[in-house]
Structure formats: structure tokens, C-alpha cells
Design an enzyme around this catalytic site. Structure first.
Site, PDB file in Angstrom:
ATOM      1  N   ASP A  70      -2.046  -0.453   6.055  1.00 35.12           N
ATOM      2  CA  ASP A  70      -1.552  -0.353   7.198  1.00 35.12           C
ATOM      3  C   ASP A  70      -3.332   0.719   7.124  1.00 35.12           C
ATOM      4  OD1 ASP A  70      -2.380   1.727   5.586  1.00 35.12           O
ATOM      5  OD2 ASP A  70      -1.158   3.143   6.823  1.00 35.12           O
ATOM      6  N   ASP A  84       1.133  -1.069   0.166  1.00 34.60           N
ATOM      7  CA  ASP A  84      -0.210  -0.135   0.214  1.00 34.60           C
ATOM      8  C   ASP A  84       1.115   1.492   0.051  1.00 34.60           C
ATOM      9  OD1 ASP A  84      -2.506   1.889   0.652  1.00 34.60           O
ATOM     10  OD2 ASP A  84      -1.782   1.738   2.787  1.00 34.60           O
ATOM     11  N   ASP A 111       0.038   5.209   1.060  1.00 32.55           N
ATOM     12  CA  ASP A 111      -0.805   6.140   1.927  1.00 32.55           C
ATOM     13  C   ASP A 111      -0.415   5.339   3.413  1.00 32.55           C
ATOM     14  OD1 ASP A 111      -1.221   8.533   0.589  1.00 32.55           O
ATOM     15  OD2 ASP A 111      -2.547   7.330  -0.583  1.00 32.55           O
TER      16      ASP A 111
END
Length: 215
Positions: free
Chosen positions: A169, A9, A11
Site C-alpha cells: 500500500d 506488507d 502496516d
């Protein structure tokens, strides 16, 4: 297990953008008459593509966001990125280790290609990402928690889903990875473990990841 592809991922995992973008998103939604706190923005929108913001606001309020919402929001985000954005501590070192070990990797983000590139250029991570290993929800139409983006990235990289591991996250990202049939590890620097249910394991510092990946 040694994986054939590591999917990151972006961001919050590679670039420390979530505090910036969620602060701006909460502020902008509030301006538009949809009161939203920073904590609510993180809870509802972290890890999601832009279309999810539109869908949730309309579902809850019966009102559509302005047609220029994405354009205005991204302009604010990009300006803030230029002033404040930094790479997640240790991210560049992990990418360096993966490259040295010959382990393929890519990025699969809910953000637009422009957002990904702006962040990578500002933080210097663009040195590790050629265009052909950068994938965005723009490429598939449906963002996380749909598995489409991760499956698209695996297909383009020529790796079977079960041989991929995702580093995430966000709750939506973990759900997308599991739906794609991939292992996923939760990065808990900003997100508590209980929000990343289903992950195969958790780590709080990026320098822990190479051991998890068997490097």
C-alpha cells in the site's frame, strides 16, 4: 497466474496502523523542531524503515534526531496500538483462504519484529504467522525501496522472485517489489492508485484479493 508465494506488507495491509503511526510521527518530529504534518508524514515516510526517517531529517535540516528517537517513538506507537489498533477488514479471511488453498504466504515489513508482533497480537493475526514467516527490514539492514527485504523473504521461503506476488500500500513498497522482480498489487484503501505506479493491478477492499490471486 497462480503464485507460489504471497508476500504481505504489514502496516496498512494487514493491520490498520498507518493513521496511528503517521499521526504520532508527525507530532514527534514537530516536537523536536522539524514541523511535519500528517499528510507530509504519509507522503515521505509511509512504508519506510526507521533509518529513512533519520536520513531524510538530517538531509533536510542538517540535524540528527536524538539517539533515543526510535525508542521513544516505538513506545508511543505501541501504547497507541494497545488502545486503538485493529486488523484491516478482511485480512484474517484472506489468510484463512490462503491457508485452506495451501498457498504459502509471509509478511515482509519495514517495521521492526517487535512492532510486527505487537500489532499481530493485538489484532489476533498472530494466529496466522509463525516466527519463521515473519520478515523485517531489521533482517537485511536496508529497507524499502531497496529490494533486499523481499528478496530475503523469497529466499528464506524457497521461492524464486518471479513466482512471488507482493501486496503493498506504499510507493516505496511497490518500488521495492518491482526492483526484486516480483509482481505487486496495490491496496488503495488509503493510498491513491497514482501513488502506486507500476503495480500490476489495484484493489480497495481486502475481500477482492482472493479473486486477484486466483483462489
Amino acid at each position: 497466474m497462480r503464485y507460489d508465494l504471497v508476500i504481505f506488507d504489514n502496516d496498512g495491509v494487514l493491520v490498520d496502523s498507518e493513521p496511528i503511526s503517521n499521526t504520532l510521527l508527525a507530532g514527534y518530529l514537530t516536537e523536536l523542531g522539524h514541523p511535519t504534518s500528517y499528510e507530509e508524514s504519509v507522503r515521505d515516510y509511509m512504508g519506510s524503515a526507521m533509518h529513512r526517517i533519520h536520513e531524510l531529517v538530517e538531509e533536510r535540516s542538517g540535524q540528527r534526531l536524538p539517539v533515543d528517537f526510535d525508542e521513544v517513538f516505538h513506545a508511543r506507537v505501541f501504547a497507541a496500538f494497545q488502545a486503538e489498533l485493529e486488523a484491516v477488514v478482511g485480512a484474517a479471511e484472506v489468510l484463512k483462504q490462503l491457508a485452506a488453498a495451501g498457498v504459502p504466504y509471509c509478511v515482509a515489513s519495514s517495521g521492526s519484529h517487535e512492532r510486527i508482533r505487537v500489532g499481530h497480537r493485538k489484532t489476533g493475526l498472530d494466529a496466522w504467522f509463525r516466527d519463521e514467516i515473519v520478515f523485517s527490514a531489521e533482517d537485511v539492514g536496508r529497507g524499502k525501496p531497496s529490494p533486499d527485504l523481499f528478496l530475503h523473504a523469497a529466499s528464506r521461503m524457497g521461492v524464486a522472485p518471479e513466482r512471488c506476488v507482493v501486496v503493498e500500500d506504499s510507493r516505496l513498497g511497490v518500488q521495492a517489489a518491482l526492483a526484486a522482480g516480483m509482481d505487486v498489487y496495490g491496496f488503495t484503501a488509503m493510498t491513491p492508485e497514482e501513488k502506486l505506479a507500476g503495480a500490476a493491478g489495484f484493489f480497495r477492499r481486502m475481500d477482492e484479493l482472493p479473486t486477484i490471486l486466483g483462489l
